[in-house]
Scaffold this motif. Structure first.
Motif, PDB file in Angstrom:
ATOM      1  N   GLN A   1       0.829  -1.205   0.000  1.00  0.00           N
ATOM      2  CA  GLN A   1       0.000   0.000   0.000  1.00  0.00           C
ATOM      3  C   GLN A   1       0.864   1.256   0.000  1.00  0.00           C
ATOM      4  N   LEU A   2       1.959   1.217   0.721  1.00  0.00           N
ATOM      5  CA  LEU A   2       2.860   2.379   0.758  1.00  0.00           C
ATOM      6  C   LEU A   2       3.476   2.668  -0.601  1.00  0.00           C
ATOM      7  N   GLU A   3       3.615   1.651  -1.440  1.00  0.00           N
ATOM      8  CA  GLU A   3       4.108   1.884  -2.797  1.00  0.00           C
ATOM      9  C   GLU A   3       3.122   2.728  -3.595  1.00  0.00           C
ATOM     10  N   ARG A   4       1.849   2.576  -3.295  1.00  0.00           N
ATOM     11  CA  ARG A   4       0.816   3.335  -4.015  1.00  0.00           C
ATOM     12  C   ARG A   4       0.562   4.694  -3.378  1.00  0.00           C
ATOM     13  N   THR A   5       0.574   4.727  -2.042  1.00  0.00           N
ATOM     14  CA  THR A   5       0.300   5.971  -1.315  1.00  0.00           C
ATOM     15  C   THR A   5       1.260   6.042  -0.139  1.00  0.00           C
ATOM     16  N   TRP A   6       2.245   6.919  -0.246  1.00  0.00           N
ATOM     17  CA  TRP A   6       3.233   7.059   0.822  1.00  0.00           C
ATOM     18  C   TRP A   6       2.616   7.691   2.049  1.00  0.00           C
ATOM     19  N   TYR A   7       2.992   7.144   3.209  1.00  0.00           N
ATOM     20  CA  TYR A   7       2.534   7.704   4.479  1.00  0.00           C
ATOM     21  C   TYR A   7       3.561   7.320   5.537  1.00  0.00           C
ATOM     22  N   ALA A   8       4.257   8.309   6.052  1.00  0.00           N
ATOM     23  CA  ALA A   8       5.349   8.049   6.994  1.00  0.00           C
ATOM     24  C   ALA A   8       4.872   7.299   8.235  1.00  0.00           C
TER      25      ALA A   8
END
Length: 89
Positions: free
Chosen positions: A41-48
């Protein structure tokens, strides 16, 4: 109604939290599966914050670092660290 990006970011946190629950229950493979889903999911939408959750889970899996699923998780995290470092330059 929540925005799609906000929902995607929240999904990474939920997946990270599920991974943490599984890790705490001694379910290493399930924890790794959820952590990898969070990375997907982080590959699609980055969120620290989502990445922080995954890193926290990995810390709890130190005693299981010899297991294949944890080594695979490490490879994914290493790829992320490399990517983030390259972007920061």
């Amino acid at each position: 109604m929540a925005r799609p990006e906000a929902e995607a970011k929240q999904r990474t946190v939920v997946l990270g939290d599920l991974a943490a629950v599984e890790a705490a229950a001694g379910q290493t493979e399930a924890a790794c599966r959820y952590a990898v889903l969070a990375l997907d999911q982080l590959e699609r939408t980055w969120y620290a914050t989502g990445m922080d959750r995954v890193r926290e889970v990995r810390q709890t899996l130190v005693a299981h670092q010899h297991e294949q699923c944890v080594r695979e998780l490490d490879e994914r995290l290493y790829d992320w660290s490399t990517t983030v470092s390259a972007l920061a330059r």
